[in-house]
Design a protein around this motif. Sequence first.
Motif, PDB file in Angstrom:
ATOM      1  N   ASP A   1       0.784  -1.340   0.137  1.00 61.38           N
ATOM      2  CA  ASP A   1       0.021   0.052   0.128  1.00 61.38           C
ATOM      3  C   ASP A   1       0.940   1.347  -0.059  1.00 61.38           C
ATOM      4  N   ILE A   2       2.008   1.218  -0.671  1.00 64.61           N
ATOM      5  CA  ILE A   2       2.875   2.374  -0.429  1.00 64.61           C
ATOM      6  C   ILE A   2       2.129   3.600  -1.238  1.00 64.61           C
ATOM      7  N   ARG A   3       2.324   4.585  -0.614  1.00 66.48           N
ATOM      8  CA  ARG A   3       2.138   6.140  -1.043  1.00 66.48           C
ATOM      9  C   ARG A   3       3.274   6.734  -1.476  1.00 66.48           C
ATOM     10  N   LEU A   4       3.306   7.155  -2.756  1.00 63.94           N
ATOM     11  CA  LEU A   4       4.322   8.142  -3.507  1.00 63.94           C
ATOM     12  C   LEU A   4       3.657   9.630  -3.912  1.00 63.94           C
ATOM     13  N   TYR A   5       4.311  10.560  -3.049  1.00 65.03           N
ATOM     14  CA  TYR A   5       3.973  11.866  -3.219  1.00 65.03           C
ATOM     15  C   TYR A   5       4.967  12.450  -4.243  1.00 65.03           C
ATOM     16  N   SER A   6       4.370  13.000  -5.127  1.00 67.89           N
ATOM     17  CA  SER A   6       5.134  13.631  -6.262  1.00 67.89           C
ATOM     18  C   SER A   6       5.025  15.086  -6.256  1.00 67.89           C
ATOM     19  N   PRO A   7       6.141  15.687  -6.905  1.00 67.34           N
ATOM     20  CA  PRO A   7       5.981  16.956  -6.944  1.00 67.34           C
ATOM     21  C   PRO A   7       5.114  17.626  -8.109  1.00 67.34           C
TER      22      PRO A   7
ATOM     23  N   LYS B   1       1.956  16.295  -9.064  1.00 62.89           N
ATOM     24  CA  LYS B   1       0.546  15.604  -8.725  1.00 62.89           C
ATOM     25  C   LYS B   1       0.198  15.910  -7.381  1.00 62.89           C
ATOM     26  N   PHE B   2      -1.001  16.539  -7.180  1.00 61.20           N
ATOM     27  CA  PHE B   2      -1.319  16.854  -5.724  1.00 61.20           C
ATOM     28  C   PHE B   2      -1.798  15.810  -4.900  1.00 61.20           C
ATOM     29  N   THR B   3      -2.360  14.651  -5.300  1.00 62.71           N
ATOM     30  CA  THR B   3      -2.528  13.575  -4.643  1.00 62.71           C
ATOM     31  C   THR B   3      -1.540  12.545  -4.996  1.00 62.71           C
ATOM     32  N   PRO B   4      -1.266  11.744  -3.819  1.00 61.90           N
ATOM     33  CA  PRO B   4      -0.396  10.643  -4.005  1.00 61.90           C
ATOM     34  C   PRO B   4      -0.501   9.445  -4.975  1.00 61.90           C
ATOM     35  N   PHE B   5       0.627   8.785  -5.737  1.00 60.08           N
ATOM     36  CA  PHE B   5       0.237   7.535  -6.397  1.00 60.08           C
ATOM     37  C   PHE B   5       0.235   6.844  -5.441  1.00 60.08           C
TER      38      PHE B   5
ATOM     39  N   SER C   1      11.220  10.847  10.771  1.00 61.61           N
ATOM     40  CA  SER C   1      10.370  11.901  10.687  1.00 61.61           C
ATOM     41  C   SER C   1       8.615  11.372  10.605  1.00 61.61           C
ATOM     42  N   GLU C   2       7.775  12.216  10.719  1.00 64.87           N
ATOM     43  CA  GLU C   2       6.411  12.138  10.767  1.00 64.87           C
ATOM     44  C   GLU C   2       5.942  11.776   9.049  1.00 64.87           C
ATOM     45  N   THR C   3       5.067  10.718   8.911  1.00 64.26           N
ATOM     46  CA  THR C   3       4.594  10.258   7.696  1.00 64.26           C
ATOM     47  C   THR C   3       3.561  11.357   7.394  1.00 64.26           C
ATOM     48  N   SER C   4       3.213  11.576   6.364  1.00 67.05           N
ATOM     49  CA  SER C   4       2.250  12.478   5.585  1.00 67.05           C
ATOM     50  C   SER C   4       0.635  11.807   5.859  1.00 67.05           C
ATOM     51  N   VAL C   5       0.681  10.401   5.869  1.00 63.72           N
ATOM     52  CA  VAL C   5      -0.662   9.863   5.881  1.00 63.72           C
ATOM     53  C   VAL C   5      -1.262   9.843   7.323  1.00 63.72           C
ATOM     54  N   ASP C   6      -0.511   9.968   8.461  1.00 65.78           N
ATOM     55  CA  ASP C   6      -0.852   9.688   9.872  1.00 65.78           C
ATOM     56  C   ASP C   6      -0.200  10.551  10.713  1.00 65.78           C
ATOM     57  N   GLY C   7       0.915  11.189  10.481  1.00 61.99           N
ATOM     58  CA  GLY C   7       1.725  11.833  11.189  1.00 61.99           C
ATOM     59  C   GLY C   7       2.504  10.956  12.362  1.00 61.99           C
ATOM     60  N   THR C   8       2.650   9.776  12.226  1.00 63.83           N
ATOM     61  CA  THR C   8       3.410   9.006  13.127  1.00 63.83           C
ATOM     62  C   THR C   8       4.878   8.977  12.642  1.00 63.83           C
ATOM     63  N   PRO C   9       5.560   9.092  13.745  1.00 64.28           N
ATOM     64  CA  PRO C   9       7.133   9.001  13.470  1.00 64.28           C
ATOM     65  C   PRO C   9       7.637   7.912  12.809  1.00 64.28           C
ATOM     66  N   SER C  10       8.455   7.952  12.113  1.00 66.97           N
ATOM     67  CA  SER C  10       8.901   6.811  11.300  1.00 66.97           C
ATOM     68  C   SER C  10      10.423   6.764  11.052  1.00 66.97           C
TER      69      SER C  10
END
Length: 143
Positions: free
Chosen positions: A26-32, A34-38, A68-77
């Motif tokens: 379920d990887i999420r890739l945030y691109s410069p 595209k607003f929503t992640p792949f 650092s915090e993840t974008s999806v839920d802000g948990t440190p990772s």
Amino acid sequence: METADRFRAAVEKKDFAALEALFTSDIRLYSPVKFTPFEGRPMVMGLFGVLLRTFEDFRYVGEFDGTSETSVDGTPSPSAVLLFRTTVNGKDIHGIDLLHFDEAGLIKEFTVMVRPQSAVHALGAAVLAGLAEDGLVPAPASD
């Protein structure tokens, strides 16, 4: 970070099997570009297919490890930042790949940032064309 080193090696060798094995399903890739992640391994792997044939003279030039915090839920990772340089359609690009890892060490979130703005536009156009060519997104409407 061991996964970051394996990721870097897979990208540099264009080893898609090794690359795919490093991503959560379920990887999420945030691109410069595209607003929503792949989202999801199949879409992210499709994107990497486009990127690795679009980038010219791609190379990693540095690495930083930390948390650092993840974008999806802000948990440190646990995370790593890989600095890169490349060229797309004659535009020099400076960028970073921010990798977030799950408890098993797989990449669960991936954020790409690039500069300058002209390079973002060149990258966006090239990626969109490649994704459309591969049937991963609809072809852009022509004027």
